[in-house]
Motif scaffolding. Structure first.
Motif, PDB file in Angstrom:
ATOM      1  N   HIS A   1       0.916  -0.922   0.047  1.00  0.00           N
ATOM      2  CA  HIS A   1      -0.088  -0.132  -0.049  1.00  0.00           C
ATOM      3  C   HIS A   1       0.837   0.958  -0.528  1.00  0.00           C
TER       4      HIS A   1
ATOM      5  N   GLU B   1      -5.431   2.553  -4.939  1.00  0.00           N
ATOM      6  CA  GLU B   1      -6.789   2.400  -3.672  1.00  0.00           C
ATOM      7  C   GLU B   1      -8.053   2.578  -4.100  1.00  0.00           C
TER       8      GLU B   1
ATOM      9  N   HIS C   1      -4.900   6.658  -5.203  1.00  0.00           N
ATOM     10  CA  HIS C   1      -6.437   6.770  -5.298  1.00  0.00           C
ATOM     11  C   HIS C   1      -6.639   6.955  -7.075  1.00  0.00           C
TER      12      HIS C   1
HETATM   13 MN    MN Z   1      -6.849   5.179   2.429  1.00  0.00          MN
END
Ligand code: MN
Ligand code: AMP
Ligand code: MN
Ligand code: MN
Length: 283
Positions: free
Chosen positions: A7, A64, A39
């Motif tokens: 991540h 994400e 994102h």
């Molecule tokens: Mn997040």
């Protein structure tokens, strides 16, 4: 050290390192398996791929996704971040991400419009300048940074607390893909669906539990382990839910470069004996 970080953010969204710089930094500290998870965009992956290959680092495709779920009992809708990993044939997900990007671009303008009467200035142009004038890359982190630079607040956190977090006047909800559809499209793309940072949504323990339960019911694969700085009791609660619903675990730092200097690349929580890492299933 496990050598895994699943991540991370680059400057394609709200990190500060370029995808290439991120791969180099990861390699330097001994990370062997790195997922870039910006994102709602996979645009950074191509930029990271050749340097990863050159250095012999395993780059995992990731993103994400700004998703949402609702609890029938309360009729309230909550935002949730789903990290998609290791897509084998990403076309279905890429199509959905085009819609997510549109939502993100429109929302960036909406937030800036809401800020005008509050600060007396339209900062939209300065905000999109932070992301190479690609509005679909704008996150609230960029808006917060712009508010700091223009001295409307002294720190980014203050921008959230005063203007752009939920409940504040310039907050705009991200009306993203529903949780069930999100998991489905990740699977259609041959990837794994990971529930990101389950303890960071301002949810009660009951609601976290409900979220993990429906995530598992919809076929979600893994839950991110909370960072080591969180209380042991929080970690134990998440460990119990992971075991109860038969989920795998994922580990990631949520590195954002200098935008969040307290988060260190590769700093991941320990994995308990008996917990199955989602990375063990990557093909
Ligand atoms: Mn997040
Ligand atoms: P967005 O996807 O545009 O809503 O922006 C999400 C980013 O804003 C995430 O990377 C978070 O790190 C950051 N963020 C969200 N909520 C807060 C908050 N309350 N304080 C500081 N940063 C936040
Ligand atoms: Mn972020
Ligand atoms: Mn993140």
């Amino acid at each position: 050290m496990l050598g895994v970080d699943l991540h991370t953010h680059s400057n394609i969204s709200d990190g500060t390192l370029s995808p290439e710089q991120l791969v180099r930094a990861a390699h330097k500290i001994g990370i062997q398996t790195l997922a870039l998870t910006d994102h709602d965009t996979m645009d950074g992956l191509n930029l990271a791929a050749s340097i990863a290959q050159e250095l012999g680092l395993r780059l995992i495709s990731g993103v994400e996704i700004s998703s949402q779920w609702s609890r029938p009992a309360t009729k309230k809708t909550y935002g949730v971040h789903i990290v998609a990993l290791n897509m084998q044939h990403p076309a279905p997900l890429l199509a959905v991400l085009e819609q997510q990007k549109q939502i993100r671009a429109v929302r960036a303008k909406q937030i800036c419009d809401l800020l005008i009467p509050l600060i007396g200035e339209d900062i939209y142009h300065d905000v999109v300048a932070k992301v190479d004038h690609v509005p679909d890359r704008v996150t609230r982190t960029h808006i917060a940074k712009t508010l700091v630079e223009k001295a409307y607040v002294s720190r980014a956190q203050q921008a959230f607390d005063k203007y752009i977090k939920e409940g504040k006047k310039a907050y705009v909800k991200f009306e993203g893909l529903g949780l069930e559809d999100c998991i489905r499209v990740i699977h259609e793309s041959g990837g794994f669906a990971v529930l990101a940072h389950p303890t960071r949504y301002d949810l009660s323990a009951t609601n976290i539990r409900y979220l993990i339960e429906i995530f598992a019911k919809y076929g979600g694969d893994a839950v991110e382990l909370p960072p080591a700085i969180e209380p042991l009791g929080t970690r134990q609660m998440v460990d119990r839910m992971i075991a109860e619903f038969g989920l795998k675990v994922s580990v990631g730092s949520d590195y954002h470069g200098d935008n969040m200097p307290w988060i260190k690349l590769g700093n991941i929580p320990r994995v308990n004996e008996g917990q199955q890492g989602v990375w063990e299933s990557f093909v």
